[in-house]
Scaffold this active site. Structure first.
Site, short mmCIF file in Angstrom:
data_model
loop_
_atom_site.label_atom_id
_atom_site.label_comp_id
_atom_site.label_asym_id
_atom_site.label_seq_id
_atom_site.Cartn_x
_atom_site.Cartn_y
_atom_site.Cartn_z
N GLN A 1 -7.48 -3.86 1.46
CA GLN A 1 -6.12 -4.08 0.97
C GLN A 1 -5.60 -5.44 1.43
OE1 GLN A 1 -4.54 -0.50 2.63
NE2 GLN A 1 -4.79 0.69 0.75
N SER B 1 -2.28 1.96 11.23
CA SER B 1 -2.37 2.91 10.14
C SER B 1 -1.90 4.29 10.56
CB SER B 1 -3.81 3.00 9.64
OG SER B 1 -4.25 1.75 9.14
N GLN C 1 -9.61 1.50 4.70
CA GLN C 1 -9.10 0.94 3.45
C GLN C 1 -8.25 -0.30 3.67
OE1 GLN C 1 -7.45 4.53 1.30
NE2 GLN C 1 -8.23 3.36 -0.42
N THR D 1 0.85 -1.19 0.00
CA THR D 1 0.00 0.00 0.00
C THR D 1 0.89 1.24 0.00
OG1 THR D 1 -0.15 0.40 2.39
CG2 THR D 1 -1.57 -1.33 1.48
N CYS D 2 0.26 2.42 0.05
CA CYS D 2 1.05 3.65 0.04
C CYS D 2 1.88 3.81 1.31
CB CYS D 2 0.15 4.86 -0.16
SG CYS D 2 -1.15 5.02 1.08
N ASN D 3 1.45 3.21 2.39
CA ASN D 3 2.15 3.38 3.67
C ASN D 3 3.00 2.20 4.09
OD1 ASN D 3 1.55 5.99 4.52
ND2 ASN D 3 -0.49 5.41 5.18
N GLU E 1 -8.53 3.90 9.91
CA GLU E 1 -8.99 4.05 8.52
C GLU E 1 -9.39 2.68 7.96
OE1 GLU E 1 -7.43 3.13 5.53
OE2 GLU E 1 -5.41 2.56 6.12
N GLY F 1 -6.36 10.50 -11.33
CA GLY F 1 -6.53 9.14 -10.82
C GLY F 1 -7.97 8.90 -10.41
#
Length: 385
Positions: free
Chosen positions: A110, A99, A106, A45-47, A104, A179
């Protein structure tokens, strides 16, 4: 497991381990060819990028990931855990406790997507399959029942909050969102609710999701700079391997947006853009959330409940062979004690099976496997007397 995340590694390092579905599939298939490895799942993921391996051998999981992915000179740090600590980690992760924006939602999807990729490539075993299914269930349960107060949806929320802090009222502001994936759509929805005029890029040649949030105007991705020139701010969130905003092209614009926010990893915005425009990447949003002690206790109890659920299943699985032996030994012992015909013997075996299952089930499958093994050995010894 081994984890590179926003706490231990910079965005420069994390983007080196940002893998798309095809790359994940390639890595996990290679890893699962190694003798002694039964399953592998990668969350990217982005993190964070995290790898989970079910194995009968000792491994340096971080080194294995870097070797198979072909990554050299990695300067980031890995958080590494084994056994029960790894189990706690994935379930805490699913419940939102790991997170950047606590709670959160999402991360649940994921984790589920990571499991699905592994399934598609035949890279799960019963341990990882069950653990990840339980983690997803824990995350959904926490989202529904923890009722964490003031917890935003994702980094998209932080981006929009930053925009509001900079501009105040954004009802008259124009934004270009690059996006239209899940993150992009969350951004769109939050901006529309705030009254902003939102333009969303679509790649006309690309199949996939061309539906945007109601109230947004669509523009062709190839024309994005034309609209960026007249925008107050830009938020970009794609999975593109290439920059969506480059220094050279942005510099040529007569009017430049006041703020550009990059929610992507690998980054969408060329780093040099920060020299001509105020930019923020996902690490620079500066938006973090805290949960109070009462909320933390609620989530911790949920984590404990689902960790216990996993180990009940695991204990039961590890005890199956000994339980089968116990059933056979007791059945044979009863049969030897009298004159029974074939039908009687089948009835005895069935009765012993159901009784044994009921006894173990009465303990909620929480009996440690070593105790079941000790029970089997004692019954064997007595049966030989």
């Amino acid at each position: 497991m081994a984890s590179v995340n926003y706490k231990n590694s910079s965005i420069n390092q994390r983007e080196k381990l940002s893998f798309d579905k095809e790359k994940i599939s390639e890595i996990i298939k290679k890893i699962c060819l190694i003798d002694g490895i039964f399953g592998c799942i990668i969350i990217s993921t982005c993190n964070r990028t995290e790898i989970y391996i079910s194995s009968a051998i000792d491994l340096q999981v971080d080194k294995l990931l870097l070797d198979v992915a072909g990554i050299q000179n990695f300067q980031g740090q890995f958080e590494k855990k084994q056994s029960v600590d790894a189990v706690y980690h994935i379930i805490q992760l699913a419940c939102g406790l790991k997170s950047q924006i606590v709670g959160e939602g999402q991360i649940v999807s994921q984790i589920n997507s990571a499991l699905q990729i592994s399934r598609e490539n035949n890279c799960t075993d019963s341990i990882l399959e069950t653990l990840f299914r339980i983690a997803v269930s824990a995350g959904k349960f926490a989202l529904t029942n923890a009722k964490l107060s003031n917890i935003p949806l994702s980094s998209a929320y932080a981006a929009v909050e930053l925009i509001k802090q900079k501009f105040g009222n954004i009802s008259d502001k124009k934004c270009v969102v690059i996006g239209n994936g899940k993150m992009g759509q969350i951004v769109q929805e939050l901006l529309i609710k705030s009254g902003a005029k939102v333009l969303v890029t679509l790649r006309s040649y690309k199949s996939g999701n061309n539906e945007v949030i109601k109230g947004c105007q669509t523009i062709n991705y190839s024309d994005r700079y034309e609209f960026i020139e007249n925008a107050d701010f830009v938020i970009t969130a794609t999975r593109s391997p290439h920059y969506t905003i480059t220094y050279d092209k942005l510099k040529k614009l007569k009017n430049k947006p006041l703020i550009i926010i990059d929610l992507a990893i690998p980054r969408d915005v060329e780093p040099d853009v920060s020299n001509i425009c105020q930019t923020y990447n996902i690490d620079e949003l500066g938006f973090k959330t805290q949960i109070n002690e009462d909320e933390r206790i609620i989530v911790d109890n949920i984590v404990e409940k689902f960790v216990d659920k996993f180990y009940r299943w695991k204990n039961y699985k590890l005890s199956l062979n000994d339980m089968d032996s116990i059933k056979k030994i007791i059945s044979q012992r009863i049969i030897k004690s009298g004159n029974f015909d074939k039908n009687d013997e089948e009835l005895i075996a069935l009765t012993v099976k159901k009784t044994t299952d009921m006894i173990f089930g009465g303990f909620n499958n929480a009996i440690p496997p070593k105790n079941v093994q000790a029970c089997r050995k004692k019954i064997e010894e007595r049966s030989r007397l």
